[in-house]
Scaffold this active site. Structure first.
Site, PDB file in Angstrom:
ATOM      1  N   THR A 114      43.795 -18.196 -10.037  1.00  0.00           N
ATOM      2  CA  THR A 114      43.130 -19.470 -10.308  1.00  0.00           C
ATOM      3  C   THR A 114      44.064 -20.461 -11.004  1.00  0.00           C
ATOM      4  OG1 THR A 114      41.438 -20.459 -11.745  1.00  0.00           O
ATOM      5  CG2 THR A 114      42.221 -18.318 -12.390  1.00  0.00           C
ATOM      6  N   TYR A 138      38.657 -16.265 -19.229  1.00  0.00           N
ATOM      7  CA  TYR A 138      38.707 -16.091 -17.771  1.00  0.00           C
ATOM      8  C   TYR A 138      40.132 -16.283 -17.248  1.00  0.00           C
ATOM      9  CZ  TYR A 138      38.264 -17.440 -12.851  1.00  0.00           C
ATOM     10  OH  TYR A 138      38.434 -17.540 -11.494  1.00  0.00           O
TER      11      TYR A 138
HETATM   12  N1  NAD Z   1      34.829 -20.329  -6.858  1.00  0.00           N
HETATM   13  C1  NAD Z   1      35.956 -20.902  -7.302  1.00  0.00           C
HETATM   14  O1  NAD Z   1      36.070 -22.145  -7.378  1.00  0.00           O
HETATM   15  C2  NAD Z   1      37.133 -20.054  -7.691  1.00  0.00           C
HETATM   16  C3  NAD Z   1      38.297 -20.700  -8.169  1.00  0.00           C
HETATM   17  C4  NAD Z   1      39.393 -19.916  -8.529  1.00  0.00           C
HETATM   18  C5  NAD Z   1      39.348 -18.525  -8.402  1.00  0.00           C
HETATM   19  N2  NAD Z   1      38.208 -17.935  -7.954  1.00  0.00           N
HETATM   20  C6  NAD Z   1      38.207 -16.479  -7.838  1.00  0.00           C
HETATM   21  O2  NAD Z   1      37.761 -16.126  -6.540  1.00  0.00           O
HETATM   22  C7  NAD Z   1      37.049 -14.891  -6.576  1.00  0.00           C
HETATM   23  C8  NAD Z   1      35.704 -15.068  -5.923  1.00  0.00           C
HETATM   24  O3  NAD Z   1      34.966 -16.068  -6.623  1.00  0.00           O
HETATM   25  P1  NAD Z   1      33.525 -16.510  -6.114  1.00  0.00           P
HETATM   26  O4  NAD Z   1      33.309 -17.914  -6.539  1.00  0.00           O
HETATM   27  O5  NAD Z   1      33.384 -16.146  -4.681  1.00  0.00           O
HETATM   28  O6  NAD Z   1      32.591 -15.578  -7.012  1.00  0.00           O
HETATM   29  P2  NAD Z   1      31.332 -14.696  -6.589  1.00  0.00           P
HETATM   30  O7  NAD Z   1      30.670 -14.295  -7.867  1.00  0.00           O
HETATM   31  O8  NAD Z   1      30.519 -15.398  -5.563  1.00  0.00           O
HETATM   32  O9  NAD Z   1      32.015 -13.426  -5.916  1.00  0.00           O
HETATM   33  C9  NAD Z   1      32.487 -12.315  -6.642  1.00  0.00           C
HETATM   34  C10 NAD Z   1      32.089 -11.056  -5.884  1.00  0.00           C
HETATM   35  O10 NAD Z   1      32.649  -9.923  -6.531  1.00  0.00           O
HETATM   36  C11 NAD Z   1      31.644  -8.919  -6.684  1.00  0.00           C
HETATM   37  N3  NAD Z   1      32.003  -8.126  -7.859  1.00  0.00           N
HETATM   38  C12 NAD Z   1      32.149  -8.563  -9.148  1.00  0.00           C
HETATM   39  N4  NAD Z   1      32.512  -7.543  -9.946  1.00  0.00           N
HETATM   40  C13 NAD Z   1      32.611  -6.423  -9.160  1.00  0.00           C
HETATM   41  C14 NAD Z   1      32.936  -5.075  -9.392  1.00  0.00           C
HETATM   42  N5  NAD Z   1      33.219  -4.635 -10.625  1.00  0.00           N
HETATM   43  N6  NAD Z   1      32.958  -4.214  -8.354  1.00  0.00           N
HETATM   44  C15 NAD Z   1      32.661  -4.650  -7.092  1.00  0.00           C
HETATM   45  N7  NAD Z   1      32.327  -5.926  -6.801  1.00  0.00           N
HETATM   46  C16 NAD Z   1      32.287  -6.807  -7.823  1.00  0.00           C
HETATM   47  C17 NAD Z   1      30.337  -9.691  -6.840  1.00  0.00           C
HETATM   48  O11 NAD Z   1      29.190  -8.952  -6.531  1.00  0.00           O
HETATM   49  C18 NAD Z   1      30.565 -10.854  -5.859  1.00  0.00           C
HETATM   50  O12 NAD Z   1      30.164 -10.506  -4.549  1.00  0.00           O
HETATM   51  C19 NAD Z   1      36.981 -14.481  -8.048  1.00  0.00           C
HETATM   52  O13 NAD Z   1      38.008 -13.568  -8.297  1.00  0.00           O
HETATM   53  C20 NAD Z   1      37.236 -15.792  -8.782  1.00  0.00           C
HETATM   54  O14 NAD Z   1      37.793 -15.568 -10.040  1.00  0.00           O
HETATM   55  C21 NAD Z   1      37.108 -18.659  -7.594  1.00  0.00           C
END
Ligand code: NAD
Length: 328
Positions: A114, A138
């Site tokens: 991120t 985070y």
């Molecule tokens: N959404 C954004 O703007 C953004 C920006 C930068 C980075 N990210 C990164 O992208 C990734 C996805 O983000 P997102 O927005 O899709 O979030 P999200 O919460 O929609 O997706 C995360 C997924 O991981 C699963 N998960 C969490 N902990 C787990 C575990 N211990 N074991 C198995 N599954 C687990 C959840 O059930 C979920 O399906 C994350 O790593 C986040 O940090 C997202």
């Protein structure tokens, strides 16, 4: 290639899964559904489990050649209130995942990092060599895990691509999947919910910031462009590419006012909003220099701000069961 996608039932992961299969790759989703949704993995193999369960991971890792690791706790604000949850899931559980990976033959790994790893950047646009000073737990967990990957690439021959996303936004063109977080903290869904009156007026934190129109500037990147970058990263590793961390953004900063104005132009609808004081520690301006990803992966974001807003709007109305509002 065959890929294990942790967190493939979440927002970004589910879109990446569609891009992977469209490019001819095979996918196994591994998710504990803690914040994800079963319907987002409909039509795909979903193994329910947590990334800290090395016994459950072992047989799945035998079936694949690469891992894409999206699974994490991903709310900046919550990480400040409850840092233990973040260090537990994004570091301790993620280290367990790495134990399982290193015990397998898989040596190709793609990680959802991120722009929060940079903290408040001294120079904009942000290049990968900008100092890494996260200002919340985070961002700290994500930076730590990048360092884990760097260390394991030296000691264990792992090759990784860490992708530092800027603001993921928009929804899939099929209308079948899009952004869904509970609670919702991301600006575009909050804006659309304010329009649909399923959330309070949008709060504009800071109207006198040091930006062209005084409101906060961010780099919104379509989630399907993020998905295609993951495909490009996988193919880069398959060609023998070396470990690297890359920004994924459009390189274009969009102010909050520009966001609401573009939405108005697109739909004829006004975003109900109120002004609020700036949030401490919230950088006025963040956008990427994405040129390294272009050089290394041959990838660029292709979808416009209008496409982001249009797809997000279609999705949000469907999600809220709102009567289809006429689009201008
Ligand atoms: N959404 C954004 O703007 C953004 C920006 C930068 C980075 N990210 C990164 O992208 C990734 C996805 O983000 P997102 O927005 O899709 O979030 P999200 O919460 O929609 O997706 C995360 C997924 O991981 C699963 N998960 C969490 N902990 C787990 C575990 N211990 N074991 C198995 N599954 C687990 C959840 O059930 C979920 O399906 C994350 O790593 C986040 O940090 C997202």
């Amino acid at each position: 290639m065959r890929v294990l996608v942790t967190g493939g039932s979440g927002y970004v992961g589910s879109h990446a899964v569609r891009e992977l299969t469209a490019a001819g790759h095979q996918v196994v989703i591994y998710d504990n559904l803690s914040t994800g949704h079963r319907f987002l993995s409909r039509g795909y193999e979903l193994v329910e489990g947590s990334i800290d369960d090395t016994d459950a991971l072992a047989p799945e890792l035998q079936r694949v050649e690469a891992v894409m690791h999206f699974a994490a706790s991903a709310y900046v604000g919550e990480s400040v209130q409850n840092p233990r949850k973040y260090f537990q899931n994004n570091v301790i559980s993620a280290l367990k995942l790495m134990d399982a990976v290193l015990a397998s033959n898989v040596r190709q790994f793609i990680f959802s990092s991120t722009c929060a790893t940079y903290g408040i950047p001294p120079v904009i646009p942000i290049t990968e060599s900008s100092p890494k000073n996260p200002i919340n737990p985070y961002g700290a967990t994500k930076l730590f895990f990048e360092q884990v990957l760097s260390a394991y690439s030296v000691s264990h021959g792992l090759r990784f691509v860490a992708l530092r996303y800027f603001n993921a936004a928009g929804a899939h063109a099929s209308g079948e999947l899009g952004e869904i977080h509970d609670p919702e903290t991301h600006i575009i869904p909050l804006m659309l919910k304010a329009v649909l009156k399923t959330a309070p007026h949008l709060k504009i934190f800071g109207t006198d910031l040091d930006t062209p129109d005084g409101t906060c500037v961010r780099d919104y990147i379509h989630v399907s462009d993020l998905g295609s970058a993951h495909v490009a990263a996988l193919e880069y590793l398959a060609r023998g590419g070396e470990s690297i961390s890359l920004n994924l953004g459009t390189g274009r900063g969009t102010s909050l006012r520009e966001l609401t104005n573009t939405f108005h132009k697109l739909t004829g609808l006004h975003v109900p909003h109120v002004s609020a004081p700036p949030r401490p520690g919230d950088p006025p301006m963040l956008y990427a220099d994405p040129s390294r990803a272009r050089q290394v992966l041959g990838w660029v974001a292709t979808r416009s701000l209008e496409e982001i807003l249009f797809s997000a709007w279609q999705w949000q109305q469907q999600l809220e069961g709102a009567p289809a509002l006429a689009l201008a």
